[in-house]
Enzyme design. Structure first.
Site, mmCIF file in Angstrom:
data_model
loop_
_atom_site.group_PDB
_atom_site.id
_atom_site.type_symbol
_atom_site.label_atom_id
_atom_site.label_comp_id
_atom_site.label_asym_id
_atom_site.label_seq_id
_atom_site.Cartn_x
_atom_site.Cartn_y
_atom_site.Cartn_z
ATOM 1 N N ASP A 115 0.849 -1.204 0.000
ATOM 2 C CA ASP A 115 0.000 0.000 0.000
ATOM 3 C C ASP A 115 0.882 1.252 0.000
ATOM 4 O OD1 ASP A 115 -2.571 -1.600 0.676
ATOM 5 O OD2 ASP A 115 -1.168 -2.139 2.260
ATOM 6 N N GLU A 118 1.841 -6.707 -5.098
ATOM 7 C CA GLU A 118 1.429 -5.939 -6.274
ATOM 8 C C GLU A 118 2.597 -5.144 -6.877
ATOM 9 O OE1 GLU A 118 -2.390 -4.118 -6.041
ATOM 10 O OE2 GLU A 118 -1.815 -2.426 -7.294
ATOM 11 N N TYR A 158 5.987 -14.448 0.665
ATOM 12 C CA TYR A 158 5.412 -14.694 1.990
ATOM 13 C C TYR A 158 5.907 -16.076 2.435
ATOM 14 C CZ TYR A 158 2.373 -11.135 -0.066
ATOM 15 O OH TYR A 158 1.913 -10.001 -0.703
HETATM 16 O O1 TRH Z 1 4.660 -6.097 0.728
HETATM 17 P P1 TRH Z 1 3.642 -6.672 -0.151
HETATM 18 O O2 TRH Z 1 3.225 -8.035 0.138
HETATM 19 O O3 TRH Z 1 2.417 -5.719 -0.142
HETATM 20 C C1 TRH Z 1 1.051 -5.832 -0.427
HETATM 21 C C2 TRH Z 1 0.268 -5.404 0.788
HETATM 22 O O4 TRH Z 1 0.330 -6.425 1.727
HETATM 23 C C3 TRH Z 1 -1.140 -5.114 0.439
HETATM 24 O O5 TRH Z 1 -1.961 -5.003 1.582
HETATM 25 C C4 TRH Z 1 -1.689 -6.119 -0.512
HETATM 26 O O6 TRH Z 1 -2.926 -5.717 -0.911
HETATM 27 C C5 TRH Z 1 -0.781 -6.221 -1.692
HETATM 28 O O7 TRH Z 1 0.502 -6.664 -1.275
HETATM 29 C C6 TRH Z 1 -1.311 -7.069 -2.814
HETATM 30 O O8 TRH Z 1 4.168 -6.669 -1.673
HETATM 31 P P2 TRH Z 1 4.451 -5.523 -2.740
HETATM 32 O O9 TRH Z 1 3.175 -4.951 -3.244
HETATM 33 O O10 TRH Z 1 5.341 -6.100 -3.727
HETATM 34 O O11 TRH Z 1 5.213 -4.379 -1.945
HETATM 35 C C7 TRH Z 1 6.529 -4.478 -1.541
HETATM 36 C C8 TRH Z 1 7.197 -3.128 -1.639
HETATM 37 O O12 TRH Z 1 8.436 -3.162 -0.966
HETATM 38 C C9 TRH Z 1 7.493 -2.716 -3.068
HETATM 39 O O13 TRH Z 1 7.235 -1.325 -3.229
HETATM 40 C C10 TRH Z 1 8.977 -2.965 -3.214
HETATM 41 C C11 TRH Z 1 9.455 -2.663 -1.835
HETATM 42 N N1 TRH Z 1 10.734 -3.239 -1.413
HETATM 43 C C12 TRH Z 1 11.774 -2.386 -1.097
HETATM 44 O O14 TRH Z 1 11.637 -1.155 -1.224
HETATM 45 N N2 TRH Z 1 12.948 -2.917 -0.646
HETATM 46 C C13 TRH Z 1 13.145 -4.246 -0.514
HETATM 47 O O15 TRH Z 1 14.241 -4.673 -0.108
HETATM 48 C C14 TRH Z 1 12.069 -5.117 -0.873
HETATM 49 C C15 TRH Z 1 12.250 -6.600 -0.770
HETATM 50 C C16 TRH Z 1 10.876 -4.572 -1.305
#
Ligand code: TRH
Length: 376
Positions: free
Chosen positions: A17, A272, A193
């Site tokens: 988010d 996402e 996850y």
């Molecule tokens: O973290 P996520 O699983 O996030 C989400 C939320 O849980 C949300 O509620 C849900 O609806 C959605 O998933 C589908 O996965 P996501 O979306 O990939 O977000 C991770 C963010 O973290 C992304 O912007 C990349 C960032 N990131 C970093 O900045 N540094 C890192 O080292 C890593 C591994 C990720």
């Protein structure tokens, strides 16, 4: 138009988010010259993505965006001309009233979740009536022509090309993370996850003919990794089993996470935002989709697979789908990986073609700005 935008973000869990809204806010400010405030209810999550940000400040200026703490009770603020409610997070009632009272045209948009499902196109851009004479529009990101597209910075693919063509940049970046792969090693990143399929996949990787270096950003998947390694790994530490070196990485900034994806030959991603970034990295990937009640995520997974594999030969499409289903539905990852590997070259070429196909469309921020201009 006074060019003021407010984006509201509630962190439900994890980083997606905050990740999506921060990326959008930055792009609206830097590429479209807009005056953007990002209201976020969990500055701790934000500061992980953007090291250097103050997790306690009520308001701070970061990379051209005013980042504000969304606290209860609402601190009060004039409404902006355009308001983005991310993922149905529900605006504060006081803000809604301020929006209705604001003189001149205003626009309220709900930025929805990303999905490849065909129904999305039919709902994209539709309004719903709200109290106070306000209308809220639904804006859907997506992969198809009839959706709002994907977040992509204007210079992203050019930056990736520079990174890819200069081996020194890649090696220097990896060194800065303490990563020194064996000569000829394939690099894989693993952001996921908890997953029961992981041990089977790791065992298969450890039996590879070629050295494999697996980079695991610290986070939830470590709970599935540690029983296999038999030890707790701190960021920077490695564990070697056969052909496989497992290395835990510190959580890096959003910008550096792109570099991790570009430095690897294969990326496992989740949620996402990382899912979209892996597509811009143009490498074969594996998606751990965010679980929803009543297995609603399975339909989303299948909808994306339908679209993504459309142009692939049947055997390669089957191998890719088999791997993704095994990862998300507790299947046999060892067999699925062997099948996938048999089509590695085709799937690599396809990842590039897919990236180009998606990049030929307007990016989400541009589409959103256009949508707002047309609707105001
Ligand atoms: O973290 P996520 O699983 O996030 C989400 C939320 O849980 C949300 O509620 C849900 O609806 C959605 O998933 C589908 O996965 P996501 O979306 O990939 O977000 C991770 C963010 O973290 C992304 O912007 C990349 C960032 N990131 C970093 O900045 N540094 C890192 O080292 C890593 C591994 C990720």
């Amino acid at each position: 138009m006074d060019n003021s935008w407010d984006i509201f973000c509630k962190v439900v869990d994890n980083f997606g988010d905050a990740g999506v809204t921060w990326r959008l806010a930055r792009q609206l400010a830097s590429e479209h010259g807009l005056k953007v405030r990002l209201w976020i209810d969990d500055l701790g999550a934000f500061a992980r993505l953007c090291p250097g940000a103050d997790p306690h400040a009520q308001a701070q200026q970061v990379q051209g965006v005013e980042v504000c703490a969304w606290r209860d009770p609402w601190p009060g603020a004039l409404a902006a001309q355009v308001v983005i409610e991310a993922f149905g997070c529900k605006l504060p009632a006081e803000y809604e009233a301020a929006l209705a009272a604001r003189p001149g045209p205003t626009l309220w948009v709900n930025l929805d979740y990303l999905s490849a499902e065909p129904w999305v196109g039919g709902c994209h851009g539709l309004p719903s009536m709200k109290s106070g004479g306000l209308r809220k529009f639904f804006f859907f990101p997506g992969f198809r022509q009839d959706t709002g597209g994907l977040l992509r910075e204007a210079d992203l693919l050019a930056r990736r090309a520079v990174f890819e063509h200069d081996v020194g940049i890649r090696a220097g970046f990896l060194r800065s993370l303490g990563v020194t792969p064996a000569p000829g090693a394939r690099l894989i990143s693993l952001f996921a996850y908890e997953n029961d399929g992981l041990p089977g996949w790791l065992t298969q990787l450890s039996e590879s003919a070629q050295p494999i270096h697996l980079l695991v950003p610290e986070g939830r998947v470590l709970a599935s990794l540690e029983p296999w390694t038999g030890e707790r790994l701190q960021p920077g530490q490695c564990c070697v089993r056969g052909a496989l070196t497992v290395q835990v990485l510190p959580f890096v900034s959003q910008r550096d996470y792109d570099h991790v994806l570009w430095a690897c030959d294969f990326n496992a991603v989740r949620g996402e935002d990382s899912f979209v970034r892996a597509q811009w990295a143009a490498r074969p990937m594996l998606w751990h989709i965010y679980r929803q009640d009543e297995y609603a995520h399975w339909e989303k997974l299948e909808a994306f697979l339908d679209l993504y594999t459309e142009a692939l030969p049947a055997a390669a499409a089957e191998a890719l789908s088999g791997l993704w289903r095994a990862w998300n539905m507790d299947g046999d990852m060892a067999t699925a990986w062997v099948n996938f590997e048999a089509h590695r070259d085709v799937l690599q070429a396809h990842a590039r073609a897919w990236c180009e196909q998606m990049a030929a469309r307007p990016d989400l921020a541009t589409a959103l700005v256009q949508f707002c201009r047309n609707s105001l």
